[in-house]
Each structure stands twice: as C-alpha cells, then as structure tokens.
Design an enzyme around this catalytic site. Structure first.
Site, PDB file in Angstrom:
ATOM      1  N   ASP A 286       0.788  -1.080  -0.038  1.00 25.00           N
ATOM      2  CA  ASP A 286      -0.016  -0.076  -0.097  1.00 25.00           C
ATOM      3  C   ASP A 286       1.044   1.258  -0.017  1.00 25.00           C
ATOM      4  OD1 ASP A 286      -2.211   1.802  -0.109  1.00 25.00           O
ATOM      5  OD2 ASP A 286      -3.213   0.730   1.617  1.00 25.00           O
TER       6      ASP A 286
HETATM    7  C1  BGC Z   1      -5.201   3.172  -0.064  1.00 28.68           C
HETATM    8  C2  BGC Z   1      -5.262   2.167  -1.118  1.00 28.68           C
HETATM    9  C3  BGC Z   1      -5.016   2.790  -2.579  1.00 28.68           C
HETATM   10  C4  BGC Z   1      -3.605   3.346  -2.354  1.00 28.68           C
HETATM   11  C5  BGC Z   1      -3.477   4.124  -3.955  1.00 28.68           C
HETATM   12  C6  BGC Z   1      -3.939   4.047  -0.208  1.00 28.68           C
HETATM   13  O1  BGC Z   1      -3.924   4.996   0.759  1.00 28.68           O
HETATM   14  O2  BGC Z   1      -5.046   2.463   1.309  1.00 28.68           O
HETATM   15  O3  BGC Z   1      -6.444   1.490  -0.882  1.00 28.68           O
HETATM   16  O4  BGC Z   1      -5.087   1.874  -3.340  1.00 28.68           O
HETATM   17  O5  BGC Z   1      -3.591   4.413  -1.562  1.00 28.68           O
HETATM   18  O6  BGC Z   1      -4.042   5.275  -3.992  1.00 28.68           O
END
Ligand code: BGC
Length: 749
Positions: A286
């Site tokens: 993530d």
């Molecule tokens: C979120 C994810 C997301 C990623 C990319 C993160 O802050 O937890 O769900 O896919 O950002 O945008």
C-alpha cells in the site's frame, strides 16, 4: 490465465519487436516463463529493483517529469494515477524507445466503483445482493479504464468490516465473509474477464491483505490483533475467493497484525499466499506501507524496511523508495538473496504479460472518447444504483410517489447537489456528468413542481469539535426549508453524511447525522406532511430517532453518476426497492462492533435477567439487522422442508421453502439461508449466511427456492485449523433478513 500472443507480437507493437529482437526469439515462441527468465538474466540489479518500484503521477492524471528520466534508466516499472491515453502513451514511449531493455510500464489507478461512469459505492452495490450487477459494473469500469490507458486497478477492496466507525467500510462488501466472498469473486471476474489482456479488461487487486478492517477502535491504520482462527475464518475467505477467481494482484495493508505489520509479514504474504494457496500473482505494497514499517517499530531504518519487506513477500513498493535505494547494496551484502529479488521481478513481469502489455503496449487514443460514459454504461449505472437502494421504512402511503403530487419540496443538503452523489474514490468521475436528485425527480414527474431548499450545510469540517458553524445561520437555512415544505404536497427530505465523511482516513466516533440535520428533520416532521427521507451515507448510521419519526425512508448510499434518476426510479416505484443491508445498523455507536454472526456467549441476552450479555443503558439488538430491506410489496415464506433428517458428514441436505408475493405490485425478494452448528469443538456463531437467491414475482405469484447445505456450508476450522464437518445438530433458517423467517433442523451423523 491469459497467454500473450507472442507470434503476433513479433509484428505488432514496437515494444514487442524490441523484446523479440533482444531475446533472439524465433518463430516458435517459447513459454512466457522462459521469456521472463531470459529477460531477468539480462537485467542489472538496478533494473531489477526498478521493476519493483511504483510511483504516482499527478492527481489529474499527468506524468511527473522525473518519471521519464527514471523510465529511461529502467528504474520505474509502474505508476499509479497516470491516466488518459495521451499521458500513458507518452511515458510508455520513453520505456519502449529509450530504455535499455524496453520493458513496458504498467499503469494502475484506484478504479473502485467506476472509472468515468460512477456506480454506487461498493457497500451500496453489495446491498443489491446481486453479484451479476457487481460483475457488470466492474466490467464497465474495466472497459473505460482500458480505454484511458490503464491496465490495473486497486480493487476490489475485500476487507471484512464490522465497525461502522471505520470510514473504509464504504469501500467493501460489509460484514459477512460469505457475501463478501461472492462479491469479491464477481468483481474480480468483472474487471479481468476470462482474459485480462482483452482490450476491455484490466488486472484486479484484492486488498488490503489483511485484517485491515479490524482496526482497533475503528481508527484507520490502527493495529489489529486477533486469533489465527478468526483471521482464517472471517478475514481470509474473500481473499481466497479472489484467488480462486484468478485475481492478478494483492495489495499488502497498512496495519500491524498480531505484532508484525502486514506489509512485512512473512506468514500472511508467503506462508499463506504462496505456500498454502500456491498463488503466483504480484503483491504491491500500500501507499508507503513499506517505509512505514519504521513508524510501526519493526524496521530500524529504510534499508532495514526493504531488507524485511521484500523477503517477507511484498514484491512491488508503492511510493516509498526503499527497494530501489537500498536493494542493490543489500543484495551485494548478502542481506537479500538474489532468487528473492528475481522472484519478485518475475511476478511483476508476469503481470505485464498477463495484461497484454508486451503485445499491445500503447493505448488507442481514439478508443478513449468513444468508450467513456457510453449511453449503455449510464443505463447500467442507473439500473445498478436503483438495485442497491434499501427501503428502511415504509408506511404504505408515502411511497411510491403518486402522480397527483403537484408540489414537491426537496429539502436537505443533497437535493440539488452534484458534488455529493458519487461518494469517495470517484475514479475519473466528473461532477458535470452527475444527475442530481432535482433533475431526476423533474424528469420522472414532469407534471410536478420541485422546490429545492438546502436546509442545512454539509461539510466534513463540520464534524470537527467547534466546526459546525453558527447556529443562527443554521436556523435561517432551516426556516427557509420549513417554509418550502409548508407549501408542498409531499416532502422529500435528504439527510446523511457527505462523501468525504467516509472512505480512507475518515473514521468517526459518532454515528449521528452531521450537525443541524436532526433539527432540520424534526422541524419538517412537525409539519405532519407526507415525508419521504432519502439517506446518503457510506457507513451504517445509528438513527433510532429517525426510524421512529420517518414515515418512509430510502437508503441511497452514494449512488454515482446516475444518482438522481436512480433515486427517482425508486421513489416513484418505476423500480421496486429490493436492496438488503450487507451490514448491521446499530442503535448506538457504543454497540460496535455489532454483526449478525456473533458468538452466543455463555449468557445470551435476556431482558428479565440482569446477569446476561447486554447493556444497562440501551437495547442489545441492532436498529436494522443484516439482510434487512423492505419492498413496496410484501413477501411471505411458507412450507420449509429439509430433505433429510440425518446425513453423513460428507453428505448434503436440500432446504427449500415457498416464497410468495402477497402484495399488489411486482417485486424482487432476496431469500436468505442461514446455518447454525449447535454444538462443535470450536464454538460456532449463532448463525451464518450460507446462501441467498433473488426472486422476482408478480403479485400473487409464488416459487419454491432451494438451498444446499453440504461440507462447504456446514464445515468450519477446528482447533487444529483443519476444515471439517462435525456430527451433531444443525439448525437452518430461510428468511428475508438475519431475523425471523422459517426454521428447521437436521442431524449430521
Ligand atoms: C489506500 C489504497 C489505495 C492506495 C493508492 C492508499 O492510501 O489505502 O487503498 O489503493 O492508497 O491510491
């Protein structure tokens, strides 16, 4: 899995030509894995780590200048947020024409509930209990995304969420592992189809691995601590369903899990994913979750973060740059074995093959305008949004809206609000595409005069202590709304949270409406006009007072681009409401986590016995149970039959019942099937959903519905975490929600 057309590739795109040339491939294309290995054999350590780096473009889809340079040097394998055929092709050209190995870039984006055509938020869409609808929505999102140059979405989010304080409950399928698994598989199928290299499909991501939804206190990013039994029984199943549906990638999560952050956790990332499930896809971290292992208190510094996360099983690093920065030195020092790096690179390259990038690296700029927001996509969004709405209250008089209502007062902050119809994570959805509720009602009721009064302000900042603004301003807005309502034959009262009040980093300690909405609602109800409430929210709200006061109430979630038409379809009865709650609505925030499949306790709650499991200041039951939802007609269940009184543990029974439309209009009921294992070596929940079916019936029509209970429905993980069906009594329920209905029993011998 899709296999690239390598022979065709030899004459297809530039990239493919370059690759074929460099690998010295003949007409007989060998297996993909051999291609990948041959490519890896030619890569420098820096280039290998480059394939494991993902960085973000600008929020509006443009590239960052730095990325061109990185791509030319082979130091960037993937981006997120970069989108639009032109932007994508520009960076791709640098990779294919100016880098040494000419490996295409894979472009990812959070396409959560639609790319340009926005569908209901995932929690709302799950309320349709219609996996085909979810599959259709994901397929449309995939077609639009591909046309905009993307090959990869960070969806579906398949985290089980049982705590309404957690804002990200909006992004998933709710509280139940069975329902969640059905929707996880449907969404993966929708995004990927049977060939994710097809020009209208993309790779999906099961996220966030794992137990992210169990954050302590419902506070986003907080730690989780739970038994392996709970982890495997409740949180793993939707991920396993995604794997079984062929999901291409996983995203490791932000949370600490039992003392080891999930973005550096060898047990979940390698033991379970690779050794037990034999899955060969790519794990992406993530956003900065690798470097955040330092904040967690696991890694000492950035080099240590990379040293732990990569061997644990995080293949690609999003945003933080610990791999590219420290990876080569760590390998040289013997701290990360070369085969570990190669395996991660192999997975990254495999993804690029699977999405067809070596075959068709460029987006077709003509496809983008021809695909986005097609009329049939909008029509699907309208249909799916209408299916997702849940009728919570129905006095039988207020709704559906009758033709005779000449003057409609549309009161409340959502009535003429283009910005608040799409909720959180809106992809490339545009406010100008959105149909407002006012527009929807006017189109559906051409003879009516719709007067709008905002009634209350709506801003996420209002939730902050002291942020609600001045009471005098609120009173003025309210007075104006009351005046409008006084003149009307019917009031449509919109209430709820704004889109920014749920989603990521939007945890709440209260499940009440935002400030001044209760005062507004009470002033409107005091007029004693026919009033239908339309509730917008991304999470369960605790609204006992509203349940008691509202003659009719429709839960609309955040319906998406076609919001206004879809709400009007349901309010006017063009579509009979058919949604069911995929999550329990509590009476009070203090009840969370509250979910229907809880354990029994040694002292099940009893009103007349103090020393039982309950509260002294509130009822223990939910406001609205899981599976609940009304219709403009009524359905009756009768004649439950269980096909056998006793079965062997490998056998199965059929449980059937008759469902009849007992009302005056056509309608769709979701008939649900629950099971309880009465006594087992590991205590079982009081009931668990084990099947459901949607039945559409004309007035007076009836049909038999049938459910199977076999090893898949009756088994559980025993004390050794082995799946088994144990002998003893099983109880079953066929019902219209997780409460009531018909019950039966049988024996496993
Ligand atoms: C979120 C994810 C997301 C990623 C990319 C993160 O802050 O937890 O769900 O896919 O950002 O945008």
């Amino acid at each position: 899995m899709a296999r690239p057309r390598l022979i065709a590739a030899a004459s297809a795109g530039l990239a493919a030509c370059a690759l074929v040339f460099q690998l010295g491939l003949g007409a007989q294309a060998p297996d993909i894995e051999q291609h990948i290995n041959a490519l890896i054999a030619r890569m420098t350590l820096d280039e290998k780590f480059g394939q494991l780096q993902q960085l973000d473009g600008h929020a509006d889809g443009r590239n960052r200048e730095e990325h061109f340079d990185l791509v030319r040097k082979g130091l960037l394998g993937s981006t997120l947020n970069v989108r639009g055929a032109e932007n994508v092709n520009a960076l791709q050209k640098a990779a294919l024409e100016e880098s040494r190995l000419k490996i295409p870039v894979v472009f990812a984006f959070d396409v959560i509930h639609g790319y340009r055509t926005v569908f209901p938020i995932p929690l709302g869409e799950t309320a349709s209990w219609d996996p085909e609808a979810a599959e259709r929505a994901a397929a449309i999102a995939a077609a639009e995304s591909r046309a905009a140059g993307l090959q990869w979405t960070f969806a579906p989010m398949v985290d089980i969420a049982r705590d309404a304080r957690w804002g990200r409950i909006a992004e998933g399928a709710g509280e139940d592992p069975w329902l969640g698994s059905v929707f996880a598989a449907a969404r993966v199928r929708g995004f990927q189809g049977t060939n994710m290299a097809a020009p209208d499909r993309i790779a999906a991501t099961a996220k966030h691995w794992v137990a992210y939804g169990a954050a302590e206190g419902g506070r986003d990013y907080a730690a989780t601590d739970m038994s392996e039994h709970a982890l495997r029984s409740i949180y793993f199943p939707p991920f396993k369903a995604a794997v079984d549906a062929g999901v291409a990638t996983f995203m490791s999560a932000f949370n600490d899990l039992n003392g080891v952050p999930t973005s550096s956790n060898p047990f979940t990332l390698t033991t379970v994913l690779r050794e037990e499930w034999k899955w060969d896809g790519l794990v992406v971290s993530d956003y900065k979750s690798v470097v955040e292992t330092i904040n967690h208190g696991l890694a000492r510094d950035e080099a240590d973060a990379a040293r732990q996360a990569l061997p644990a099983g995080v293949d690609m690093e999003m945003i933080s740059r610990t791999y590219v920065t420290h990876g080569p030195a760590l390998v040289k020092a013997g701290e990360i074995p070369v085969p570990v790096v190669d395996e991660a690179v192999r997975r990254a390259l495999r993804l690029k093959y699977r999405v067809g990038l070596f075959d068709r690296p460029y987006a077709d700029p003509a496809l983008e305008p021809a695909t986005l927001l097609k009329p049939e996509f909008r029509a699907a969004a309208r249909d799916i949004a209408a299916r997702s709405m849940v009728l919570l209250e129905h006095d039988g008089r207020t709704l559906p809206i009758k033709e005779g209502n000449r003057r409609i007062a549309l009161v409340g902050p959502f009535g003429d609000n283009r910005d608040e119809m799409m909720g959180n994570w809106t992809g490339d959805g545009r406010r100008e595409d959105v149909v407002t509720l006012k527009e929807g009602l006017e189109a559906a009721l051409p003879g009516a005069q719709v007067t709008v009064a905002r009634g209350a302000d709506l801003d996420v900042k209002m939730l902050w202590p002291g942020g609600a603004g001045d009471a005098a301003g609120a009173a003025a807005l309210r007075d104006e709304a009351v005046a409008a309502a006084r003149e009307a034959d019917l009031v449509v009262l919109t209430l709820g949270e704004s889109g920014a009040m749920s989603g990521e980093a939007a945890s709440r300690t209260s499940l009440d409406l935002p400030p001044f909405q209760r005062e507004l609602a009470e002033a409107i109800f005091a007029l004693k006009k026919p009033t239908a409430v339309v509730l917008f929210t991304g999470r369960p709200l605790a609204l006992g007072w509203l349940k008691a006061a509202a003659p009719a109430m429709l839960l609309a979630w955040f319906p998406g681009t076609e919001a206004g038409h879809a709400v009007a379809d349901v309010l006017t009865g063009r579509v009979n409401p058919q949604g069911k709650l995929p999550v329990t609505f509590p009476r009070h925030v203090g009840q969370v986590p509250i979910y229907y499949s809880h354990k029994a306790t040694g002292r099940p709650p009893a009103a007349d016995d103090k020393y039982t499991s309950k509260y002294i200041d509130a009822e223990w039951t939910p406001l609205y149970p899981f599976g609940y939802g009304l219709s403009y007609t009524t359905f009756e269940l009768s004649d439950l039959r269980v096909s056998a009184a006793s079965i062997p543990s490998t056998g199965s029974v059929t449980v059937s019942a008759t469902v009849r439309n007992a009302g005056a209009v056509k309608g769709t009921e979701v008939v649900q099937f629950y099971v309880r294992d009465v006594a087992a070596s590991v205590t079982r929940p009081v009931q668990e959903l084990r099947g459901f079916t949607r039945v559409t019936l004309e007035p007076g029509e009836s049909r038999r519905v049938e459910f199977t209970a076999g090893p898949k429905e009756l088994g559980f993980l025993d004390r050794d975490l082995k799946w088994r069906v144990e002998p003893g009594e099983f109880r079953v329920r066929v019902s219209q929600s997780s409460e009531g209905g018909l019950t039966g029993a049988f024996e496993v011998r």
